[in-house]
Design an enzyme around this catalytic site. Structure first.
Site, PDB file in Angstrom:
ATOM      1  N   HIS A 160      23.627   0.598  12.277  1.00 30.15           N
ATOM      2  CA  HIS A 160      24.728   1.534  12.503  1.00 30.15           C
ATOM      3  C   HIS A 160      25.415   1.194  13.820  1.00 30.15           C
ATOM      4  O   HIS A 160      24.752   0.791  14.778  1.00 30.15           O
ATOM      5  CB  HIS A 160      24.212   2.976  12.524  1.00 30.15           C
ATOM      6  CG  HIS A 160      23.604   3.400  11.216  1.00 30.15           C
ATOM      7  ND1 HIS A 160      24.341   3.931  10.193  1.00 30.15           N
ATOM      8  CD2 HIS A 160      22.318   3.333  10.774  1.00 30.15           C
ATOM      9  CE1 HIS A 160      23.542   4.188   9.167  1.00 30.15           C
ATOM     10  NE2 HIS A 160      22.307   3.835   9.493  1.00 30.15           N
ATOM     11  N   ASN A 166       0.836  -1.197   0.000  1.00 32.48           N
ATOM     12  CA  ASN A 166       0.000   0.000   0.000  1.00 32.48           C
ATOM     13  C   ASN A 166       0.879   1.260   0.000  1.00 32.48           C
ATOM     14  O   ASN A 166       2.106   1.188  -0.039  1.00 32.48           O
ATOM     15  CB  ASN A 166      -0.945  -0.037   1.205  1.00 32.48           C
ATOM     16  CG  ASN A 166      -2.284   0.615   0.914  1.00 32.48           C
ATOM     17  OD1 ASN A 166      -2.351   1.629   0.216  1.00 32.48           O
ATOM     18  ND2 ASN A 166      -3.355   0.048   1.434  1.00 32.48           N
ATOM     19  N   ARG A 182      -0.885 -14.997  19.743  1.00 34.08           N
ATOM     20  CA  ARG A 182      -1.592 -16.274  19.644  1.00 34.08           C
ATOM     21  C   ARG A 182      -1.240 -16.957  18.337  1.00 34.08           C
ATOM     22  O   ARG A 182      -0.701 -16.350  17.406  1.00 34.08           O
ATOM     23  CB  ARG A 182      -3.102 -16.100  19.757  1.00 34.08           C
ATOM     24  CG  ARG A 182      -3.800 -15.476  18.561  1.00 34.08           C
ATOM     25  CD  ARG A 182      -5.294 -15.471  18.806  1.00 34.08           C
ATOM     26  NE  ARG A 182      -6.078 -14.966  17.699  1.00 34.08           N
ATOM     27  CZ  ARG A 182      -6.515 -15.706  16.686  1.00 34.08           C
ATOM     28  NH1 ARG A 182      -6.199 -16.993  16.608  1.00 34.08           N
ATOM     29  NH2 ARG A 182      -7.267 -15.179  15.736  1.00 34.08           N
TER      30      ARG A 182
END
Length: 219
Positions: free
Chosen positions: A107, A77, A175
């Site tokens: 880094h 998206n 879960r």
């Protein structure tokens, strides 16, 4: 760079790769809103490899693009960012919400080494059938298994196993995805398809009845 060791990005080869990415990225983001086929063609030039049916919504940004590979039925998206100084490998049927960030660079913690422009990268691997909500961040070196849902806003700093729902910062499994889940959603999908089929049948019968009435009136 690809091996995950420290390197300095001020390199002629990397600069040339970055310029190629900038050109393709600019072309992609500037295309008309309805230029779907052209955008997919640009993405296929930008990424290292792409499976069938790939949709990336603009705007999109990446570091190199060529270090990213995606499987079939991929969707990203708006506003996704792939920092692919190390390989990003994405499987089949992966859907990304808006503003998902896949960040392979790291880094050094030591300020002096960091100030010397040394950096590194660790690969990100995403399996098949994964959905990530909006604003998910996946950090360097993470592997996400297959059949996984990552909740919106999660920051994924460690590996996520297959067949799980994970959320939070840091992202953690809440879960498992079970057969009950699959049965529930397959039943919902079947109900939707049955409703659509019934609507289409009713519409077709209505059109047939109107046509018969018009023919009777003319005769």
């Amino acid at each position: 760079m690809l091996a995950g060791e420290l390197y300095v990005a001020d390199d002629p080869e990397l600069a040339a790769m970055s310029l190629t990415r900038r050109r393709l990225e600019r072309t992609f983001n500037d295309l008309p809103f309805d230029a779907f086929e052209q955008r997919e063609q640009v993405i296929r030039q930008l990424f290292g490899s792409v499976g069938a049916h790939c949709t990336v919504e603009p705007p999109f940004h990446c570091d190199y693009g060529c270090n990213t590979t995606v499987g079939e039925n991929f969707y990203a998206n708006f506003d996704c960012i792939f920092l692919d100084v190390a390989p990003i490998t994405i499987g089949n049927n992966v859907f990304l919400g808006p503003r998902v960030g896949l960040y392979t660079p790291y880094h050094p913690i030591d300020g002096g080494v960091r100030a010397a422009q040394l950096e590194g990268g660790r690969p990100i691997t995403i399996g098949d059938d994964v959905w990530m909500g909006g604003n998910v961040v996946v950090c360097p070196g993470v592997t996400i298994g297959s059949d996984v849902v990552i909740g919106a806003g999660s920051v994924v700093v460690r590996d996520i196993p297959s067949h799980s729902v994970a959320v939070g910062n840091p992202c953690h499994v809440v879960r498992a995805i079970t057969d009950d889940d699959r049965e529930y959603w397959e039943r919902k999908a079947a109900q939707y398809r049955a409703a659509v089929a019934a609507e289409r049948k009713a519409a077709a019968e209505g059109n047939t009845a109107e046509g018969n009435a018009a023919m009777t009136a003319e005769s």
